[in-house]
Scaffold this motif. Structure first.
Motif, PDB file in Angstrom:
ATOM      1  N   TRP A 205      -8.335   1.288   6.275  1.00 13.07           N
ATOM      2  CA  TRP A 205      -7.493   2.703   6.660  1.00 13.07           C
ATOM      3  C   TRP A 205      -7.830   3.638   5.491  1.00 13.07           C
ATOM      4  N   GLY A 206      -8.686   4.657   5.672  1.00 15.07           N
ATOM      5  CA  GLY A 206      -9.137   6.061   5.040  1.00 15.07           C
ATOM      6  C   GLY A 206      -7.871   6.669   4.773  1.00 15.07           C
ATOM      7  N   GLY A 207      -7.230   7.164   5.698  1.00  8.81           N
ATOM      8  CA  GLY A 207      -6.132   7.865   5.708  1.00  8.81           C
ATOM      9  C   GLY A 207      -4.940   7.605   4.918  1.00  8.81           C
ATOM     10  N   ALA A 208      -4.664   5.980   4.543  1.00  5.03           N
ATOM     11  CA  ALA A 208      -3.919   5.592   3.905  1.00  5.03           C
ATOM     12  C   ALA A 208      -3.756   5.989   2.321  1.00  5.03           C
ATOM     13  N   ASN A 209      -4.880   6.625   1.862  1.00 12.30           N
ATOM     14  CA  ASN A 209      -5.203   7.277   0.652  1.00 12.30           C
ATOM     15  C   ASN A 209      -4.233   8.184   0.293  1.00 12.30           C
ATOM     16  N   ILE A 210      -3.837   8.896   1.611  1.00  5.67           N
ATOM     17  CA  ILE A 210      -2.892  10.402   1.575  1.00  5.67           C
ATOM     18  C   ILE A 210      -1.480   9.733   1.444  1.00  5.67           C
ATOM     19  N   ALA A 211      -0.920   8.760   2.164  1.00  2.00           N
ATOM     20  CA  ALA A 211       0.357   8.445   2.341  1.00  2.00           C
ATOM     21  C   ALA A 211       0.613   6.967   2.201  1.00  2.00           C
ATOM     22  N   PRO A 212       0.207   6.371   1.265  1.00  2.00           N
ATOM     23  CA  PRO A 212       0.201   4.748   1.078  1.00  2.00           C
ATOM     24  C   PRO A 212       1.635   4.165   1.460  1.00  2.00           C
ATOM     25  N   ARG A 213       2.469   4.787   0.731  1.00  2.00           N
ATOM     26  CA  ARG A 213       3.668   4.136   1.098  1.00  2.00           C
ATOM     27  C   ARG A 213       4.155   4.048   2.649  1.00  2.00           C
ATOM     28  N   THR A 214       3.932   4.926   3.261  1.00  2.00           N
ATOM     29  CA  THR A 214       4.102   5.126   4.676  1.00  2.00           C
ATOM     30  C   THR A 214       3.603   4.301   5.711  1.00  2.00           C
ATOM     31  N   CYS A 215       2.010   4.222   5.178  1.00  2.00           N
ATOM     32  CA  CYS A 215       1.220   3.268   5.836  1.00  2.00           C
ATOM     33  C   CYS A 215       1.438   1.755   5.633  1.00  2.00           C
ATOM     34  N   VAL A 216       1.790   1.536   4.579  1.00  2.00           N
ATOM     35  CA  VAL A 216       2.390   0.350   4.282  1.00  2.00           C
ATOM     36  C   VAL A 216       3.740  -0.126   5.046  1.00  2.00           C
ATOM     37  N   ALA A 217       4.302   0.812   5.089  1.00  2.00           N
ATOM     38  CA  ALA A 217       5.683   0.602   5.781  1.00  2.00           C
ATOM     39  C   ALA A 217       5.385   0.374   7.447  1.00  2.00           C
ATOM     40  N   ILE A 218       4.565   0.992   8.074  1.00  5.68           N
ATOM     41  CA  ILE A 218       4.071   0.606   9.344  1.00  5.68           C
ATOM     42  C   ILE A 218       3.491  -0.646   9.400  1.00  5.68           C
ATOM     43  N   THR A 219       2.652  -1.088   8.382  1.00  2.22           N
ATOM     44  CA  THR A 219       2.026  -2.385   8.424  1.00  2.22           C
ATOM     45  C   THR A 219       2.987  -3.455   8.667  1.00  2.22           C
ATOM     46  N   LYS A 220       3.906  -3.240   7.640  1.00  3.01           N
ATOM     47  CA  LYS A 220       5.188  -4.247   7.524  1.00  3.01           C
ATOM     48  C   LYS A 220       5.928  -4.419   8.604  1.00  3.01           C
ATOM     49  N   ALA A 221       6.378  -3.350   9.201  1.00  2.00           N
ATOM     50  CA  ALA A 221       7.103  -3.189  10.463  1.00  2.00           C
ATOM     51  C   ALA A 221       6.389  -4.011  11.568  1.00  2.00           C
ATOM     52  N   ALA A 222       5.006  -3.780  11.703  1.00  5.58           N
ATOM     53  CA  ALA A 222       4.223  -4.751  12.779  1.00  5.58           C
ATOM     54  C   ALA A 222       4.267  -5.792  12.478  1.00  5.58           C
ATOM     55  N   LYS A 223       4.193  -6.387  11.166  1.00  2.46           N
ATOM     56  CA  LYS A 223       4.166  -7.621  10.952  1.00  2.46           C
ATOM     57  C   LYS A 223       5.367  -8.559  11.049  1.00  2.46           C
ATOM     58  N   GLU A 224       6.453  -7.814  11.106  1.00  8.98           N
ATOM     59  CA  GLU A 224       8.017  -8.423  11.403  1.00  8.98           C
ATOM     60  C   GLU A 224       8.482  -7.987  12.788  1.00  8.98           C
ATOM     61  N   LYS A 225       7.272  -7.397  13.387  1.00  9.60           N
ATOM     62  CA  LYS A 225       7.600  -7.211  14.992  1.00  9.60           C
ATOM     63  C   LYS A 225       8.708  -6.221  15.285  1.00  9.60           C
ATOM     64  N   ARG A 226       8.981  -5.335  14.507  1.00  7.42           N
ATOM     65  CA  ARG A 226       9.895  -4.204  14.552  1.00  7.42           C
ATOM     66  C   ARG A 226       9.134  -3.269  15.190  1.00  7.42           C
ATOM     67  N   TRP A 227       9.051  -3.143  16.596  1.00  4.83           N
ATOM     68  CA  TRP A 227       8.256  -2.300  17.033  1.00  4.83           C
ATOM     69  C   TRP A 227       8.787  -1.017  17.326  1.00  4.83           C
ATOM     70  N   ASP A 228      10.077  -0.853  17.232  1.00  2.50           N
ATOM     71  CA  ASP A 228      10.717   0.603  17.263  1.00  2.50           C
ATOM     72  C   ASP A 228      10.326   1.172  16.109  1.00  2.50           C
ATOM     73  N   ASP A 229      10.366   0.806  14.987  1.00  2.00           N
ATOM     74  CA  ASP A 229       9.971   1.247  13.605  1.00  2.00           C
ATOM     75  C   ASP A 229       8.631   1.582  13.707  1.00  2.00           C
ATOM     76  N   VAL A 230       7.853   0.792  14.283  1.00  2.00           N
ATOM     77  CA  VAL A 230       6.439   1.175  14.256  1.00  2.00           C
ATOM     78  C   VAL A 230       6.215   2.384  15.221  1.00  2.00           C
ATOM     79  N   ARG A 231       6.883   2.427  15.950  1.00  2.00           N
ATOM     80  CA  ARG A 231       6.752   3.652  16.902  1.00  2.00           C
ATOM     81  C   ARG A 231       7.098   4.835  16.054  1.00  2.00           C
TER      82      ARG A 231
END
Length: 295
Positions: A205-231
């Motif tokens: 993900w190149g766009g993650a250079n801009i907002a790494p914390r937010t991009c890590v958060a969506i990745t972690k939410a998916a790993k934990e199957k928190r799909w409402d948070d992913v959305r």
């Protein structure tokens, strides 16, 4: 996301430049530390977002070598090894291996190269002889070669061919690749939440250079199957990621990273500066991400 050699968020990190247009290695090392602190799982050095084709071979080697040294096992290291000549790709892959990279990302033959499956397989088979894990790269709109499910299955007969990064931007085609059960890494920024739900094995993900914390958060939410948070996080990211995908991707990433505090200078020539209107559009698309990343 499935078990993968390169799971989670692999950041296609920018290559910083100073005012004279030279690689700013001091800033580069500082950015790596900040992205590690934000929680990224891996780095792609000399990536497209990092201006791979506009780095000299020596600069690319230095970026990979110094990047791997700074990371020092704290995250996965992937080196872009793409080149026009097969021998150059093999040499770049060998260098990446010697520098301690965990894998390489390699475009299929491009610029009027062969497009038949047999030639593409033979190309990757040559690179595989180095003995380093390979991520293929599906970006047919730029290269003219499409990695289909059948070709992916064949390529994965090579033990070193571990995954394909799909930057086609075509979700239907990506879902068909994922359906093979093989590792597919999403590389299309606006598709991230949909690709995560579809079962991609990771992100580059190149766009993650801009907002790494937010991009890590969506990745972690998916790993934990928190799909409402992913959305919910996906809705935050969507205006920015869609704007990046409209065109002039690299310049916009460099400009937006400056706004959120991850400045990396300006993209190197032949890229020019983006207009004041586009800067304003970027700021609007960033919305609350600026404050969120500053926390």
């Amino acid at each position: 996301m499935s078990t993968s050699a390169f799971p989670g968020l692999n950041l296609a990190i920018t290559t910083p430049f100073d005012l004279s247009g030279q690689v700013d290695f001091g800033r580069f090392e500082a950015l790596i530390e900040r992205y590690l602190a934000a929680g990224v799982d891996g780095f792609v050095f000399s990536s497209g977002t990092g201006m791979h084709v506009y780095l000299t071979p020596e600069e690319s080697r230095c970026v990979i070598e110094r990047g791997a040294r700074v990371v020092s096992g704290r995250a996965k290291v992937i080196a872009q090894a793409s080149a026009l000549l097969t021998a150059d790709v093999v040499a770049r892959t060998q260098f990446a291996k010697d520098a301690g990279a965990d894998g390489v990302m390699v475009l299929p033959p491009f610029f009027e190269g062969p497009s038949d499956d047999e030639s593409i397989f033979d190309f990757y088979a040559e690179v595989a002889k180095v003995g380093l894990p390979i991520i293929g790269y599906n970006v047919p709109q730029a290269v003219g070669v499409r990695i289909t499910p059948d070709l992916l299955r064949k390529l994965c007969e090579l033990p070193e061919f571990r995954a394909v990064k799909d930057s086609s931007g075509d979700l239907i085609s990506q879902v068909r690749l994922i359906a093979t059960g093989l590792d597919v890494i999403n590389g299309a920024d606006p598709l991230v939440p949909f690709s995560l739900f579809a079962g991609c094995s990771g992100l580059i993900w190149g766009g993650a250079n801009i907002a790494p914390r937010t991009c890590v958060a969506i990745t972690k939410a998916a790993k934990e199957k928190r799909w409402d948070d992913v959305r919910a996080i996906g809705r935050q990211l969507e205006p920015l990621m869609s704007l990046l995908w409209e065109g002039d991707y690299v310049q916009h990433v460099y400009a937006a990273a400056h706004v959120t505090g991850y400045g990396c200078g300006s993209a190197r020539k032949p890229f020019g500066s983006i207009s004041s209107d586009r800067i304003a559009a970027l700021r609007q698309a960033l919305g609350g991400l600026v404050e969120q990343e500053a926390l």
